[in-house]
Scaffold this active site. Structure first.
Site, PDB file in Angstrom:
ATOM      1  N   HIS A 264      29.295  28.500  39.733  1.00  0.00           N
ATOM      2  CA  HIS A 264      29.412  29.835  39.195  1.00  0.00           C
ATOM      3  C   HIS A 264      28.288  30.274  38.575  1.00  0.00           C
ATOM      4  O   HIS A 264      28.317  31.352  38.114  1.00  0.00           O
ATOM      5  CB  HIS A 264      30.734  29.664  38.214  1.00  0.00           C
ATOM      6  CG  HIS A 264      32.158  29.043  39.091  1.00  0.00           C
ATOM      7  ND1 HIS A 264      32.157  27.759  39.099  1.00  0.00           N
ATOM      8  CD2 HIS A 264      32.684  29.772  39.639  1.00  0.00           C
ATOM      9  CE1 HIS A 264      33.523  27.716  39.945  1.00  0.00           C
ATOM     10  NE2 HIS A 264      33.614  28.852  40.218  1.00  0.00           N
TER      11      HIS A 264
ATOM     12  N   SER B  17      31.926  27.206  52.274  1.00  0.00           N
ATOM     13  CA  SER B  17      31.204  28.481  52.455  1.00  0.00           C
ATOM     14  C   SER B  17      29.751  28.457  52.133  1.00  0.00           C
ATOM     15  O   SER B  17      29.547  27.693  51.182  1.00  0.00           O
ATOM     16  CB  SER B  17      32.075  29.440  52.040  1.00  0.00           C
ATOM     17  OG  SER B  17      32.292  29.326  50.321  1.00  0.00           O
TER      18      SER B  17
ATOM     19  N   ASP C 237      41.494  21.944  52.319  1.00  0.00           N
ATOM     20  CA  ASP C 237      41.183  22.501  50.931  1.00  0.00           C
ATOM     21  C   ASP C 237      42.611  22.726  50.282  1.00  0.00           C
ATOM     22  O   ASP C 237      43.683  23.404  51.069  1.00  0.00           O
ATOM     23  CB  ASP C 237      40.583  23.752  50.894  1.00  0.00           C
ATOM     24  CG  ASP C 237      39.230  23.858  51.548  1.00  0.00           C
ATOM     25  OD1 ASP C 237      38.409  23.047  50.826  1.00  0.00           O
ATOM     26  OD2 ASP C 237      38.382  24.565  51.841  1.00  0.00           O
TER      27      ASP C 237
ATOM     28  N   GLU D 177      48.224  24.357  40.698  1.00  0.00           N
ATOM     29  CA  GLU D 177      48.905  25.679  40.148  1.00  0.00           C
ATOM     30  C   GLU D 177      50.508  25.791  40.368  1.00  0.00           C
ATOM     31  O   GLU D 177      51.287  26.257  39.788  1.00  0.00           O
ATOM     32  CB  GLU D 177      48.361  26.933  41.005  1.00  0.00           C
ATOM     33  CG  GLU D 177      47.174  27.488  40.587  1.00  0.00           C
ATOM     34  CD  GLU D 177      46.658  28.459  41.527  1.00  0.00           C
ATOM     35  OE1 GLU D 177      47.474  29.329  41.907  1.00  0.00           O
ATOM     36  OE2 GLU D 177      45.444  28.788  41.322  1.00  0.00           O
TER      37      GLU D 177
ATOM     38  N   ARG E 221      46.413  51.834  43.828  1.00  0.00           N
ATOM     39  CA  ARG E 221      45.617  51.314  42.845  1.00  0.00           C
ATOM     40  C   ARG E 221      44.779  52.327  42.210  1.00  0.00           C
ATOM     41  O   ARG E 221      43.529  52.031  41.846  1.00  0.00           O
ATOM     42  CB  ARG E 221      44.592  50.098  43.773  1.00  0.00           C
ATOM     43  CG  ARG E 221      45.248  49.136  44.080  1.00  0.00           C
ATOM     44  CD  ARG E 221      44.335  48.315  44.718  1.00  0.00           C
ATOM     45  NE  ARG E 221      43.932  48.815  46.012  1.00  0.00           N
ATOM     46  CZ  ARG E 221      42.654  48.354  46.770  1.00  0.00           C
ATOM     47  NH1 ARG E 221      41.981  47.442  46.320  1.00  0.00           N
ATOM     48  NH2 ARG E 221      42.664  48.708  47.754  1.00  0.00           N
ATOM     49  N   GLU E 222      45.362  53.329  41.600  1.00  0.00           N
ATOM     50  CA  GLU E 222      44.637  54.314  40.915  1.00  0.00           C
ATOM     51  C   GLU E 222      43.729  53.964  39.643  1.00  0.00           C
ATOM     52  O   GLU E 222      42.937  54.464  39.466  1.00  0.00           O
ATOM     53  CB  GLU E 222      45.605  55.446  40.658  1.00  0.00           C
ATOM     54  CG  GLU E 222      46.267  56.574  41.660  1.00  0.00           C
ATOM     55  CD  GLU E 222      47.399  55.808  42.447  1.00  0.00           C
ATOM     56  OE1 GLU E 222      47.664  54.564  41.982  1.00  0.00           O
ATOM     57  OE2 GLU E 222      48.179  56.497  43.111  1.00  0.00           O
TER      58      GLU E 222
HETATM   59  N1  GLN Z   1      36.178  25.772  51.700  1.00  0.00           N
HETATM   60  C1  GLN Z   1      36.471  26.666  50.597  1.00  0.00           C
HETATM   61  C2  GLN Z   1      34.923  27.314  50.322  1.00  0.00           C
HETATM   62  O1  GLN Z   1      34.067  26.718  50.476  1.00  0.00           O
HETATM   63  C3  GLN Z   1      36.815  26.363  49.432  1.00  0.00           C
HETATM   64  C4  GLN Z   1      37.113  27.337  48.334  1.00  0.00           C
HETATM   65  C5  GLN Z   1      37.782  26.891  47.238  1.00  0.00           C
HETATM   66  O2  GLN Z   1      37.609  25.845  46.758  1.00  0.00           O
HETATM   67  N2  GLN Z   1      38.282  27.936  46.421  1.00  0.00           N
HETATM   68  O3  GLN Z   1      34.732  28.661  50.147  1.00  0.00           O
END
Ligand code: GLN
Ligand code: ZN
EC number: 2.1.1.14
Length: 756
Positions: free
Chosen positions: A695, A434, A600, A606, A15-16
């Site tokens: 975000h 989280s 989750d 994707e 990863r230089e």
């Molecule tokens: N349970 C995960 C969190 O809360 C879900 C993360 C996600 O949706 N990418 O981080």
């Protein structure tokens, strides 16, 4: 029979590039020092490719940040807010990518999006109606000279004009992107003329959109483009990848190009079609070594498959990687410690070059000693893989019946039982899993990994964190709690490390965007769960409170998509194996007294194939994998799932078929617009549309959230609604999280008063 490398990873085997970039961005090195590192990387990578027998080396696959951005700069298509008055230079590119104005002030970065169905993110070109393309940045030409001065034959690699336009977004007033094509083609013609003047013979123009089902306008654009470029003084290799293009065969075969590259890894059947249609003077490049995996190729089988065509075409056949090697880790040789059973199955980018050479060896000199050794290695590897199969897992998959995929009762019955049991208020509040991964938590983990903390010390410290996380949620008045995921580094890696059949490398990094790399787990064998993975943490958290604590798992489809998965069995089968492992965990959680469990699936979308016609087949097995993971429980157990995106219009029926009791989704950024899908469809189960954007560091106001929940309540019956943020909170600080959640709870209470 040339060997064709479509592009090589640029990050470096250690990863230089990442480290050099970040140093430069921090102001700790000069641009000259950065350039020294990058020219060394190019030199090394060209040398590897030439040493393996590649006649022409790809140039233009190197990028300081992103090759699409380099192309935008070359074409003079840089947003005004990043550009300023001066010429486009390297710092201009970094400003586009990192969101800076020439003054040094913030200016929103260009949008980043996944490149087709890969995990590589490109910077979306921003084109306005009056965009004029012209050569404005010389990196491609400089690198051609650089390769030539090192003694290599340079093959420039560029995204083709039609795919470039397709991937761009329009800004300012709405207009048809294709109206820019004639001017864009003039600029491409100028670029090709510059290459010709440099003595370049072949140019690889990538048109990955050919793998899509294009409408007639875009098909016509392909024809227009390659007719316009046919007068160039270089030979054009029209290159497709990530999927078959047989559906566009007539279109492609009629183009006046010197060669065509097809991806035989994703679509082996197109070989005969394109070989038969090949013009007398055209070459066919066949992508036989997978550019986007980590597994050793079955070169003996490849040689067999293309043998007849190779005899027919002779020198007019090139043997290539399926796509650029950008999506593969760089070099297996730097992996010091790997289980031998895993190592012998692997080939990273550098090793893949040798596989190309091996295919050629098998085709040109099948009787040679070298050829026999190559075949021997393939046979031995397949034999070892067969030996390593886990017959128990295979038998368990084979014994599955349709009942294993269904919950005991229908949702309406489950809902009543669950309401009875949990007695949650109207509009129950929860979070996605989280909580802030503070520097202190990351510090604990790194000390533990280095052996500076014992297992017991580490666990004890994390219990402290978990206790604190539960306390804070209780004070906030949230209804369904989570333990906070402090013990998890990454939502896939955490599970991968505990599953049999899944391995990890130390340096198997792949570029995700800019200087960011990911190191996906390797699903190399049959997957099973030797022992419980999350039960201790869930039990501990539940022991601290009478309120329900949600168990938190990553779903089978997401684990699959965010890993490098073996290719000797179908993805549907791997998903089934993963689902059984997760199912065992779900049942163990339930038996340990965890009554609400979230599985989750943020990567669910994707996996959608590039071709719309293939969507349903994917959705069928992906939905089944999720259902299998969830269906081992009694009616009382409430299964949640979470997806962090907001496009549901085209998949809503499949999402409903997953039959989760509750789904939490991203909605706040789209102001609940996505719920339109839920309005037309009448989603049957419960939904938590995210009411604020995690975000952003800003604290969402009570009023804004009241408004969003009301909006949601217009589309979905209020008894079905949950209140929660958009996604997990791990990237935020407690200073941001606490006021935001306080407002979220206040907003909910306000609405309960109004609606209750
Ligand atoms: N349970 C995960 C969190 O809360 C879900 C993360 C996600 O949706 N990418 O981080
Ligand atoms: Zn999410």
């Amino acid at each position: 029979m040339q060997l064709n490398s479509l592009g090589f990873p640029r990050i470096g085997r250690r990863r230089e590039l990442k480290f050099a970039l970040e140093k430069y961005w921090r102001g700790e090195s000069t641009q000259a020092q950065l350039r020294e590192v990058t020219s060394e990387l190019r030199r090394t990578h060209w040398q590897w490719q030439a040493a393996a027998g590649t006649e022409q080396v790809p140039v233009g696959d190197f990028a300081f940040y992103d090759q699409v951005l380099t192309l935008s700069a070359t074409l003079n298509a840089i947003p005004e807010r990043h550009r300023g008055e001066g010429v486009i230079d390297l710092d201009t590119l970094f400003r586009v990518a990192r969101g800076r104005a020439p003054t040094g002030q913030d200016a929103p970065a260009s949008e980043m999006t996944k490149y087709f169905n890969t995990n590589y993110h490109y910077l979306v070109p921003e084109l306005s109606q009056n965009q004029v393309f012209s050569i404005a940045y010389d990196q491609f030409f400089d690198e051609v000279s650089e390769a030539q001065s090192l003694g290599y034959k340079a093959k420039p690699v560029l995204l083709g004009p039609v795919s470039y336009l397709y991937l761009a977004k329009t800004v300012g007033q709405d207009f048809d992107k294709l109206s820019l094509l004639p001017n864009l083609l003039t600029a491409y013609a100028d670029i090709l003329a510059r290459f010709a003047a440099q003595g370049v013979q072949w140019v690889q123009l990538d048109e990955p959109i050919l793998a899509l089902e294009l409408d007639s306008e875009w098909q016509a654009a392909i024809t227009e483009a390659y007719q316009a470029l046919s007068t160039a003084k270089v030979k054009i290799l029209l290159t497709s990848y990530y999927g078959g293009i047989a559906h566009h065969q007539a279109l492609v075969s009629a183009l006046p190009v010197a060669g065509v590259h097809v991806d035989l890894v994703t679509a082996p059947d197109q070989l005969a079609i394109f070989a038969n249609a090949l013009g007398q003077d055209q070459i066919l490049s066949v992508g036989v070594v997978n550019g986007r995996n980590v597994w050793a190729a079955e070169v003996d089988l490849i040689a067999e498959r293309i043998g007849a065509v190779a005899r027919d075409l002779g020198d007019r056949l090139w043997i290539g990687t399926s796509c650029s090697l950008l999506h593969s880790p760089v070099d297996l040789e730097v992996e010091a410690t790997l289980e031998p059973a895993l190592r012998q199955q692997l080939a990273f980018a550098k090793q893949k070059l040798l596989e190309l050479a091996n295919v050629r060896q098998l085709l040109l000199a099948p009787e040679s000693i070298a050829a026999k050794e190559i075949v021997q290695t393939c046979l031995a590897r397949r034999e070892a893989k067969a030996q390593a199969a886990d017959s128990q897992v295979i038998a368990r998959v084979a014994a599955l019946t349709s009942a294993d995929y269904e919950r005991v009762s229908d949702f309406s019955v489950r809902q009543a039982v669950q309401q009875q049991k949990y007695r949650l208020p109207l509009l129950p509040t929860t979070t996605i899993g989280s909580f802030p991964q503070t520097p202190a938590i990351r510090g604990l983990r790194s000390r533990w990994r280095k052996g500076e903390l014992s297992d017991a010390q580490y666990t004890e410290q994390l219990q402290q964190v978990t206790r604190d996380t539960i306390d804070r949620q209780l004070k906030l008045g949230i209804d369904v709690l989570v333990h906070g995921e402090a013990e998890r580094n990454d939502m896939v890696e955490y599970f991968g490390e505990q599953l049999a059949g899944v391995g990890f490398t130390k340096n198997g990094w792949v570029q995700s965007y800019g200087s960011r790399c990911v190191k996906p787990p390797l699903i190399y064998g049959d997957v099973s769960r030797p022992k419980a993975m999350t039960v201790d943490w869930a039990e501990f958290a539940q022991s601290l409170t009478d309120k329900p604590v949600k168990g938190m798992l990553t779903g089978p489809v997401t684990i699959l998509h965010w890993s490098f998965a073996r290719e000797d069995i179908g993805r549907d089968v791997i998903a089934t194996q993963l689902a059984l492992a997760i199912r065992d965990e779900v049942v163990d959680l339930q038996n340990a007294g965890i009554g609400i469990i979230q599985i989750d699936e943020p990567a669910f979308r994707e996996g959608l194939p590039l071709k719309h016609s293939e969507w349903q087949a994917y959705l069928d097995w992906a939905v089944n994998a999720f259902k299998l993971s969830a269906a081992g429980v009694i009616d009382e157990t409430q299964i949640h799932t979470h997806m962090c995106y907001s496009e549901f219009n085209d998949t809503i029926a499949a999402i409903a078929a997953m039959d989760a009791d509750v789904i939490t989704i991203e909605t706040s950024r789209s102001r609940m617009e996505l719920l339109n899908a839920f309005e037309d469809f009448e989603y049957p189960n419960e939904i938590g549309p995210g009411v604020y954007d995690i975000h952003s560091p800003n604290t969402p106001s009570v009023e804004a959230m009241v408004h969003l929940i009301e909006k949601a309540a217009q589309k979905v019956p209020v008894r079905q609604l949950w209140v929660n943020p958009d996604c997990g909170l791990k990237t935020r600080t407690w200073d941001e999280v606490e006021p935001a959640l306080k407002n979220m709870v206040d907003a909910t209470r306000e609405l309960r008063r109004r609606l209750g």
